[in-house]
Write an enzyme that holds these catalytic residues in place. Sequence first.
Site, PDB file in Angstrom:
ATOM      1  N   CYS A 279       0.999  -1.179   0.228  1.00  8.81           N
ATOM      2  CA  CYS A 279       0.001   0.138  -0.053  1.00  8.81           C
ATOM      3  C   CYS A 279       0.968   1.290  -0.153  1.00  8.81           C
ATOM      4  O   CYS A 279       1.265   1.630   1.135  1.00  8.81           O
ATOM      5  CB  CYS A 279      -0.749   0.165   1.219  1.00  8.81           C
ATOM      6  N   HIS A 306      -1.818  -1.646  -3.392  1.00  7.80           N
ATOM      7  CA  HIS A 306      -2.822  -0.564  -3.443  1.00  7.80           C
ATOM      8  C   HIS A 306      -2.078   0.890  -4.164  1.00  7.80           C
ATOM      9  O   HIS A 306      -1.026   1.165  -3.428  1.00  7.80           O
ATOM     10  CB  HIS A 306      -3.098  -0.085  -1.772  1.00  7.80           C
ATOM     11  N   ASP A 347      -7.012   3.075  -4.658  1.00 10.52           N
ATOM     12  CA  ASP A 347      -7.484   3.376  -3.307  1.00 10.52           C
ATOM     13  C   ASP A 347      -7.740   4.825  -3.032  1.00 10.52           C
ATOM     14  O   ASP A 347      -7.097   5.569  -3.458  1.00 10.52           O
ATOM     15  CB  ASP A 347      -6.294   2.809  -2.585  1.00 10.52           C
ATOM     16  N   TYR A 364     -13.962   5.280  -0.686  1.00 15.08           N
ATOM     17  CA  TYR A 364     -14.454   4.514  -1.854  1.00 15.08           C
ATOM     18  C   TYR A 364     -15.643   4.965  -2.767  1.00 15.08           C
ATOM     19  O   TYR A 364     -16.511   4.498  -2.825  1.00 15.08           O
ATOM     20  CB  TYR A 364     -14.631   3.195  -1.127  1.00 15.08           C
TER      21      TYR A 364
HETATM   22  C1  DNO Z   1      -8.577   1.166   4.202  1.00 14.67           C
HETATM   23  C2  DNO Z   1      -8.132  -0.022   3.800  1.00 14.67           C
HETATM   24  C3  DNO Z   1      -7.717  -1.025   5.146  1.00 14.67           C
HETATM   25  C4  DNO Z   1      -7.312  -2.115   4.574  1.00 14.67           C
HETATM   26  C5  DNO Z   1      -7.175  -3.486   5.913  1.00 14.67           C
HETATM   27  C6  DNO Z   1      -6.656  -4.505   5.461  1.00 14.67           C
HETATM   28  O1  DNO Z   1      -9.054   1.878   3.293  1.00 14.67           O
HETATM   29  O2  DNO Z   1      -6.703   0.035   3.017  1.00 14.67           O
HETATM   30  O3  DNO Z   1      -8.993  -1.161   5.762  1.00 14.67           O
HETATM   31  O4  DNO Z   1      -8.576  -2.686   3.981  1.00 14.67           O
HETATM   32  O5  DNO Z   1      -6.175  -2.983   6.758  1.00 14.67           O
HETATM   33  O6  DNO Z   1      -6.877  -5.567   6.532  1.00 14.67           O
END
Ligand code: DNO
Length: 394
Positions: A279, A306, A347, A364
């Site tokens: 991420c 991500h 994301d 989102y």
């Molecule tokens: C937020 C996400 C997190 C992710 C979790 C994975 O937007 O990137 O909530 O889904 O940490 O476990």
Amino acid sequence: MEKTWRWFGPEDPITLDMLRQIGVEGIVTSLHHVPNGAVWSYDEVKKMKDYIEDHGLRWSVVESLPVSESIKYGGEDRDKLIENYKESLANLGKNGVKTVCYNFMPVLDWARTDLDYPNPDGTTNLYFNRAEFAYFDIEILKRPGAEKDYDDETLRRMREEVAPRMSEEARRRLVENIIVKTQGFVNGNITESDLNPVEKFRSLLKLYKGVDAEKLRENMVYFLNAIMPVCDEYDINMCVHPDDPPMPILGLPRIVTGDADINAFLDAVPNPHNGLTFCAGSLSGSAANDVPELARKYADRTHFVHARICNVMPNGDFKESTHLDPRLIDVIRTFETQRPGVPMRVDHAPLMLGDEKMGYNAGYSFHGRMLALGMVSGIMATVNADSKTAKTEK
Ligand code: DNO
């Protein structure tokens, strides 16, 4: 990379038919209706997989199969919960769903103080204001000893800039942003139906009394060693999500924050099924992380990407940047050339063009993410065209 999209199940107002039209190839989702800690049965997994496939897509990644708090702090029932986790993994494996994202963040999954921070162009973004976060910690949560976790400048901003504008309504919104709205939809500990979220949060914090970074790391390694045989049997790639923000918060340890941490947990369990969700956005929340460099270093242990990136201000606040940020272009180039088929989702895109009226889960949006996916797709196409040209020239 495989273009994927986080979709929240058949109730999501953004439908799979809509996603096919915008170039999405694979779906990232969870069994959001199964309570945290319970087994994901073969039938429930199959039902979701069939639903996605009936709409012409595939279930590429599970995000998340949540790790219960007790596994993280090392509670008495952790072995039972790990057995459940293994069963869920086996049921995913039997259905051919083989990439599983999870996190090892105590109590709070991810944190922001503001979910609709206005941009000059009329869109809004997520924002992390350190002084507001300190206000939550010190003045609302009233965590003993909290003040010593903040530098003088943050405390000054908190007292002089934040405190005077904190009406009852602003305090309520801050609580909602930090521990409710960002948590419920990720199968977190606190949901919109909790009447006293702050009280509940305090009792969750108590579970971690005596759990420091070393203990938490030990518990993560214990969990990973226990599940690796199932991952080997079904060829499941586990990919931990970095901590967001990547630093200890609210007196809780965080152990997936940057280079040293990533190295440590990959080294401790050297099985290739033990990997990372890269991420870029979470890692970029600390100015100490050179995100493009980390991408190059850990590409081979990354099973899921991500795509987003943040700008950190000198005072430690941070805000999501554009998906055309040069650092993100660099990260995309790395994965597109070194890990061509790895699933990637965009994301945390802005709210725009009516997104704000739709009540989407924080981060989102539809239009914002669609625009981001268009940008990232363009970068990928350029990278691919460049490498074809380079090959022809040789
Ligand atoms: C937020 C996400 C997190 C992710 C979790 C994975 O937007 O990137 O909530 O889904 O940490 O476990």
